[in-house]
Design a protein around this motif. Structure first.
Motif, short mmCIF file in Angstrom:
data_model
loop_
_atom_site.label_atom_id
_atom_site.label_comp_id
_atom_site.label_asym_id
_atom_site.label_seq_id
_atom_site.Cartn_x
_atom_site.Cartn_y
_atom_site.Cartn_z
N UNK A 51 30.90 -8.98 -67.64
CA UNK A 51 30.00 -9.51 -66.14
C UNK A 51 29.85 -8.19 -64.71
N UNK A 52 30.26 -7.35 -64.91
CA UNK A 52 30.26 -6.56 -63.85
C UNK A 52 28.92 -5.81 -64.18
N UNK A 53 28.19 -5.48 -65.13
CA UNK A 53 27.15 -5.19 -65.82
C UNK A 53 26.29 -6.05 -66.06
N UNK A 54 26.47 -7.18 -65.94
CA UNK A 54 25.48 -8.62 -66.53
C UNK A 54 25.07 -8.45 -64.77
N UNK A 55 25.39 -8.09 -63.90
CA UNK A 55 24.99 -7.57 -62.61
C UNK A 55 24.80 -6.85 -61.94
N UNK A 56 24.95 -5.82 -62.53
CA UNK A 56 24.03 -4.18 -62.55
C UNK A 56 22.76 -4.41 -63.43
N UNK A 57 22.53 -4.63 -64.44
CA UNK A 57 21.46 -5.13 -65.36
C UNK A 57 20.52 -5.96 -65.77
N UNK A 58 19.59 -5.28 -64.69
CA UNK A 58 18.27 -6.47 -64.56
C UNK A 58 17.34 -6.46 -65.88
N UNK A 59 17.26 -7.33 -66.63
CA UNK A 59 16.29 -6.83 -67.73
C UNK A 59 15.03 -7.51 -67.56
N UNK A 60 13.88 -7.13 -67.43
CA UNK A 60 12.98 -6.95 -66.77
C UNK A 60 11.57 -7.88 -68.08
N UNK A 61 10.36 -8.50 -67.54
CA UNK A 61 10.02 -8.65 -68.44
C UNK A 61 8.42 -7.66 -69.31
N UNK A 62 8.58 -6.62 -68.38
CA UNK A 62 7.91 -5.02 -68.47
C UNK A 62 8.80 -4.45 -70.10
N UNK A 63 10.41 -5.18 -70.17
CA UNK A 63 10.58 -4.42 -71.49
C UNK A 63 11.68 -3.09 -70.74
N UNK A 64 11.45 -3.22 -69.22
CA UNK A 64 12.18 -2.25 -68.65
C UNK A 64 14.08 -3.36 -68.23
N UNK A 65 14.94 -1.70 -68.00
CA UNK A 65 16.37 -2.36 -67.62
C UNK A 65 16.20 -1.89 -65.73
N UNK A 112 5.06 -6.50 -64.01
CA UNK A 112 5.02 -7.90 -65.06
C UNK A 112 4.69 -7.98 -66.24
N UNK A 113 5.64 -8.37 -67.35
CA UNK A 113 4.97 -7.85 -68.63
C UNK A 113 5.06 -9.77 -69.42
N UNK A 114 4.95 -9.13 -70.91
CA UNK A 114 4.64 -10.47 -71.35
C UNK A 114 6.02 -11.02 -72.66
N UNK A 115 7.04 -9.58 -71.87
CA UNK A 115 8.05 -10.33 -73.24
C UNK A 115 9.35 -11.22 -72.43
N UNK A 116 9.53 -12.07 -73.09
CA UNK A 116 10.94 -13.31 -72.78
C UNK A 116 11.76 -13.35 -73.67
N UNK A 117 13.10 -13.29 -72.92
CA UNK A 117 14.24 -13.43 -73.59
C UNK A 117 14.64 -14.74 -73.35
#
Length: 362
Positions: A11-25, A198-203
């Protein structure tokens, strides 16, 4: 460390890592805007820079260590270690037991990055510190991070350090400088600012913690050993910061000339080709979709647009973790899927955007 009740991601890293739609974290919390996260096999970057050292005939470890110091300083700002800055340098106010206890407090955070298990062996305020890390991964990067943290604690620059492997552990000995110093980390290796896009990838994301399900399915943490294992490949993974790779390559290019980028391109292409042959077996109908999506889950970026043809692949990407290395990965994928050698033509190579075409050699 607590895990998500649905997907099992820490959970700590779930809050710390932000996966973005441009394929970056993007790293959030106190270092937001300073840290961009990537997941790579432990041996990939290590092997890449060792291969480059062999080709060049000279070690580049010191540049990597200096580049990583700035990430160590950013990590320091996100942990309880930052409160040590308020303690006077007097040994009476900074006894050894306080230092050791502080390191124990952040042990899980360090372990969660896949860098091994850290402990302080000795500390003399204003003078020196010895750190031992069991089950280490990517030694030079770990040394740089550790020295950066120590410099932040001591409020100094240019710490003298030496490191060795002893009984399988990485032992780092650091000593404060005798006077003012200036290093590459303070001058030419500044981290690039983050420019979210912003980018096209969706998770497909976990409904509880929001982490992409691919990430929680692939990556398994062992905090007792400070390691991350990829469930699909069985290989050890490590998290890192994309900015240090860019800073290091910028310095290498300044010192050795533009030709060094071509050498890195060739080394990365060969490493990626070997991994694809190992993990993919053969290129199926969904090969490119899988390959590009994997890059996004790892935080390496995702094309803003791309065109795949029989004899070429054209990519335009914003925020690739490093343009030359990303293009080399695409070239390796093209050669793997077609069985042909390739050449690359660059259309654009700007700090945050690149466009290129990989084609079959005539």
């Amino acid at each position: 460390m607590r895990k998500c009740s649905e997907c099992g991601f820490p959970l700590k890293f779930a809050r710390y890592f932000d996966w973005r739609s441009d394929g970056t974290i993007i790293g959030t919390h106190r270092v937001k805007g300073q840290s961009r996260i990537t997941f790579l096999e432990c041996g990939e970057l290590e092997g890449l820079f060792k291969d480059l050292s062999v080709v060049l005939g000279v070690s580049i470890d010191h540049i990597l260590i200096e580049a990583e110091k700035n990430i160590g300083k950013a990590f320091y700002e996100s942990t309880p270690l930052r409160y040590l800055r308020f303690a006077p340098h007097s040994p009476r106010m900074r006894p050894e037991w306080v230092s050791k206890a502080s390191v124990r407090i952040v042990r899980n955070e360090v372990a969660g990055l896949g860098s091994g298990v850290i402990r302080a062996e000795s500390y003399h305020a204003g003078e020196s510190m010895v750190i031992r890390i069991s089950n280490p991964c990517f030694v030079e990067r770990t040394v740089g991070n550790t020295v950066g943290i120590y410099e932040s604690i001591e409020r100094v620059h240019g710490v003298a350090y030496e490191y060795s492997i002893e009984g399988g552990d990485l032992v780092i000995r650091m000593r404060n400088p005798s006077g003012p110093t200036e290093t590459l980390a303070d001058t030419r290796l500044a981290l690039d600012p983050i420019m979210p896009a912003e980018g096209p990838v969706r998770f497909d994301r976990c409904a509880v913690c929001g982490v992409p399900r691919a990430a929680s399915d692939w990556f398994q943490w062992d905090f007792s050993r400070g390691s991350i294992t990829n469930r699909v490949t069985g290989k050890r993974e490590v998290t890192g910061a994309a900015q240090t790779v860019s800073a290091m390559l910028r310095e290498l290019e300044a010192e050795l000339g533009e030709e060094v980028l071509g050498l890195l391109y060739d080394c990365q292409k060969e490493i990626t080709h070997q991994r694809l042959a190992r993990d993919y077996g053969e290129a199926g109908a969904d090969f490119w979709e899988r390959f590009l999506f994997e890059g996004a889950v790892r935080g390496l970026g995702y094309p803003a647009d791309h065109r795949i043809e029989d004899n070429s692949v054209t990519v335009r990407i914003i925020n690739a973790y490093q343009h030359t290395l990303y293009a080399a990965k695409v070239a390796a994928a093209f050669e793997f899927s077609t069985g042909t050698q390739s050449s690359i033509e660059w259309e654009t190579r700007r700090p945050y955007m690149a466009a290129f075409t990989v084609s079959a050699e005539c």
